[in-house]
Scaffold this motif. Structure first.
Motif, PDB file in Angstrom:
ATOM      1  N   VAL A   6      -7.622  -5.476  -7.076  1.00 12.42           N
ATOM      2  CA  VAL A   6      -7.261  -6.820  -7.515  1.00 12.42           C
ATOM      3  C   VAL A   6      -6.231  -7.466  -6.578  1.00 12.42           C
ATOM      4  N   LEU A   7      -5.326  -6.674  -6.058  1.00 13.50           N
ATOM      5  CA  LEU A   7      -4.258  -7.234  -5.219  1.00 13.50           C
ATOM      6  C   LEU A   7      -4.563  -7.239  -3.721  1.00 13.50           C
ATOM      7  N   LEU A   8      -5.241  -6.201  -3.245  1.00 11.91           N
ATOM      8  CA  LEU A   8      -5.337  -6.010  -1.798  1.00 11.91           C
ATOM      9  C   LEU A   8      -6.756  -6.046  -1.231  1.00 11.91           C
ATOM     10  N   GLY A   9      -7.730  -5.613  -1.999  1.00 16.15           N
ATOM     11  CA  GLY A   9      -9.102  -5.588  -1.507  1.00 16.15           C
ATOM     12  C   GLY A   9      -9.610  -4.175  -1.299  1.00 16.15           C
ATOM     13  N   PRO A  10     -10.913  -4.060  -1.039  1.00 19.94           N
ATOM     14  CA  PRO A  10     -11.549  -2.744  -1.014  1.00 19.94           C
ATOM     15  C   PRO A  10     -11.049  -1.807   0.083  1.00 19.94           C
ATOM     16  N   TRP A  11     -10.858  -2.302   1.261  1.00 18.71           N
ATOM     17  CA  TRP A  11     -10.519  -1.399   2.367  1.00 18.71           C
ATOM     18  C   TRP A  11      -9.093  -0.890   2.249  1.00 18.71           C
ATOM     19  N   TRP A  12      -8.196  -1.730   1.761  1.00 19.16           N
ATOM     20  CA  TRP A  12      -6.829  -1.273   1.499  1.00 19.16           C
ATOM     21  C   TRP A  12      -6.844  -0.225   0.400  1.00 19.16           C
ATOM     22  N   GLY A  13      -7.661  -0.449  -0.625  1.00 19.21           N
ATOM     23  CA  GLY A  13      -7.776   0.509  -1.725  1.00 19.21           C
ATOM     24  C   GLY A  13      -8.275   1.865  -1.256  1.00 19.21           C
ATOM     25  N   VAL A  14      -9.275   1.860  -0.382  1.00 16.93           N
ATOM     26  CA  VAL A  14      -9.798   3.117   0.172  1.00 16.93           C
ATOM     27  C   VAL A  14      -8.719   3.809   1.000  1.00 16.93           C
ATOM     28  N   ALA A  15      -7.983   3.036   1.786  1.00 15.27           N
ATOM     29  CA  ALA A  15      -6.908   3.618   2.603  1.00 15.27           C
ATOM     30  C   ALA A  15      -5.818   4.233   1.724  1.00 15.27           C
ATOM     31  N   ILE A  16      -5.476   3.564   0.644  1.00 15.01           N
ATOM     32  CA  ILE A  16      -4.470   4.086  -0.295  1.00 15.01           C
ATOM     33  C   ILE A  16      -4.967   5.386  -0.906  1.00 15.01           C
TER      34      ILE A  16
ATOM     35  N   SER B  81       0.830  -1.214   0.000  1.00  9.70           N
ATOM     36  CA  SER B  81       0.000   0.000   0.000  1.00  9.70           C
ATOM     37  C   SER B  81       0.858   1.256   0.000  1.00  9.70           C
ATOM     38  N   ALA B  82       1.898   1.257   0.815  1.00  7.66           N
ATOM     39  CA  ALA B  82       2.800   2.413   0.862  1.00  7.66           C
ATOM     40  C   ALA B  82       3.476   2.628  -0.489  1.00  7.66           C
ATOM     41  N   LEU B  83       3.863   1.550  -1.139  1.00  2.13           N
ATOM     42  CA  LEU B  83       4.474   1.663  -2.471  1.00  2.13           C
ATOM     43  C   LEU B  83       3.481   2.227  -3.493  1.00  2.13           C
ATOM     44  N   LEU B  84       2.231   1.786  -3.410  1.00  2.89           N
ATOM     45  CA  LEU B  84       1.215   2.303  -4.333  1.00  2.89           C
ATOM     46  C   LEU B  84       0.914   3.777  -4.066  1.00  2.89           C
ATOM     47  N   VAL B  85       0.909   4.182  -2.803  1.00  3.53           N
ATOM     48  CA  VAL B  85       0.750   5.613  -2.486  1.00  3.53           C
ATOM     49  C   VAL B  85       1.914   6.393  -3.080  1.00  3.53           C
TER      50      VAL B  85
ATOM     51  N   SER C 285     -11.504   9.561  -5.644  1.00  2.00           N
ATOM     52  CA  SER C 285     -10.585   8.425  -5.492  1.00  2.00           C
ATOM     53  C   SER C 285     -11.103   7.389  -4.502  1.00  2.00           C
ATOM     54  N   MET C 286     -11.659   7.834  -3.395  1.00  5.06           N
ATOM     55  CA  MET C 286     -12.086   6.897  -2.359  1.00  5.06           C
ATOM     56  C   MET C 286     -13.333   6.109  -2.769  1.00  5.06           C
ATOM     57  N   VAL C 287     -14.296   6.775  -3.396  1.00  2.00           N
ATOM     58  CA  VAL C 287     -15.509   6.080  -3.826  1.00  2.00           C
ATOM     59  C   VAL C 287     -15.170   5.084  -4.932  1.00  2.00           C
ATOM     60  N   GLY C 288     -14.323   5.499  -5.869  1.00  2.76           N
ATOM     61  CA  GLY C 288     -13.907   4.588  -6.932  1.00  2.76           C
ATOM     62  C   GLY C 288     -13.181   3.374  -6.378  1.00  2.76           C
ATOM     63  N   ALA C 289     -12.275   3.596  -5.441  1.00  9.44           N
ATOM     64  CA  ALA C 289     -11.534   2.482  -4.838  1.00  9.44           C
ATOM     65  C   ALA C 289     -12.478   1.515  -4.126  1.00  9.44           C
ATOM     66  N   LEU C 290     -13.441   2.067  -3.409  1.00 12.71           N
ATOM     67  CA  LEU C 290     -14.399   1.217  -2.701  1.00 12.71           C
ATOM     68  C   LEU C 290     -15.252   0.415  -3.684  1.00 12.71           C
ATOM     69  N   CYS C 291     -15.778   1.071  -4.692  1.00 16.41           N
ATOM     70  CA  CYS C 291     -16.648   0.390  -5.661  1.00 16.41           C
ATOM     71  C   CYS C 291     -15.919  -0.725  -6.397  1.00 16.41           C
ATOM     72  N   CYS C 292     -14.732  -0.423  -6.922  1.00 11.36           N
ATOM     73  CA  CYS C 292     -14.045  -1.481  -7.687  1.00 11.36           C
ATOM     74  C   CYS C 292     -13.508  -2.562  -6.752  1.00 11.36           C
ATOM     75  N   GLY C 293     -13.119  -2.202  -5.540  1.00  8.13           N
ATOM     76  CA  GLY C 293     -12.667  -3.208  -4.580  1.00  8.13           C
ATOM     77  C   GLY C 293     -13.779  -4.161  -4.179  1.00  8.13           C
ATOM     78  N   LEU C 294     -14.967  -3.613  -3.917  1.00  5.98           N
ATOM     79  CA  LEU C 294     -16.106  -4.467  -3.558  1.00  5.98           C
ATOM     80  C   LEU C 294     -16.535  -5.332  -4.735  1.00  5.98           C
ATOM     81  N   MET C 295     -16.483  -4.774  -5.937  1.00  5.72           N
ATOM     82  CA  MET C 295     -16.867  -5.542  -7.126  1.00  5.72           C
ATOM     83  C   MET C 295     -15.905  -6.708  -7.347  1.00  5.72           C
ATOM     84  N   PHE C 296     -14.595  -6.454  -7.229  1.00  6.97           N
ATOM     85  CA  PHE C 296     -13.655  -7.546  -7.441  1.00  6.97           C
ATOM     86  C   PHE C 296     -13.795  -8.597  -6.346  1.00  6.97           C
ATOM     87  N   LYS C 297     -14.024  -8.158  -5.132  1.00 12.06           N
ATOM     88  CA  LYS C 297     -14.198  -9.098  -4.017  1.00 12.06           C
ATOM     89  C   LYS C 297     -15.416  -9.996  -4.262  1.00 12.06           C
TER      90      LYS C 297
END
Length: 170
Positions: free
Chosen positions: A47-57, A12-16, A79-91
């Motif tokens: 795809v790699l980490l999941g929705p909550w990690w994506g929102v945190a990033i 996550s830190a690397l992606l940030v 950014s946060m809504v998009g991360a949540l939506c795509c994270g939940l969809m992939f999950k």
């Protein structure tokens, strides 16, 4: 379990850092500019980490960019809504196409609409309307999602994506 969380935190830190380092990169699209990196990372994080990690990033990158003076408050809702939506969809589906579409709808439409109260109430923009930010958000998220789709396709075909997932879950 402890190492799994540490690996996800480091990833996550690397992606940030990728978002911050490449936040000035844009693609000219007609009269507007497509800033795709945040959206590319949203999909990769889903795809790699999941929705909550994506929102945190997305939150961390938006916060850092605002503190550095290179971002605005608009970065948070999109950014946060998009991360949540795509994270939940992939999950839920483990499928890429619905995940890509969820990023575009989440950031472009929902995030664009949620930017209105941020602009109006927090930034004092009385010219803003409910759909003011939808088109610019759609341009950036579509560009970033296309880049993510190309990257994920390449990683998937070379089996690197499954190896990355495996490394993060050990």
């Amino acid at each position: 379990m402890k190492h799994e969380k540490l690996k996800k935190l480091v990833t996550s830190a690397l992606l940030v850092a990728v978002i911050i380092a490449l936040s000035g990169f844009y693609i000219p699209v007609g009269a507007s500019k497509c800033f795709p990196i945040q959206h590319m990372v949203n999909v990769l994080a889903a795809v790699l980490l999941g929705p909550w990690w994506g929102v945190a990033i997305a939150f961390a990158a938006s916060l850092i960019r605002n503190l550095m003076g290179t971002g605005s408050l608009m970065a948070f809702p999109g950014s946060m809504v998009g991360a949540l939506c795509c994270g939940l969809m992939f999950k839920a589906t483990k499928k890429y196409i619905p995940t890509y579409l969820a990023e575009i709808v989440g950031t472009g439409i929902l995030g664009g609409m949620l930017a209105f109260p941020v602009a109006y109430l927090l930034m004092g923009n009385t010219q803003a309307a409910l759909f003011t930010y939808v088109l610019p958000f759609l341009v950036s998220t579509t560009g970033g999602t296309i880049i993510a789709a190309i990257l994920i396709t390449a990683l998937d075909k070379t089996k690197a994506l499954s190896h990355m997932r495996q490394m993060l879950s050990e």
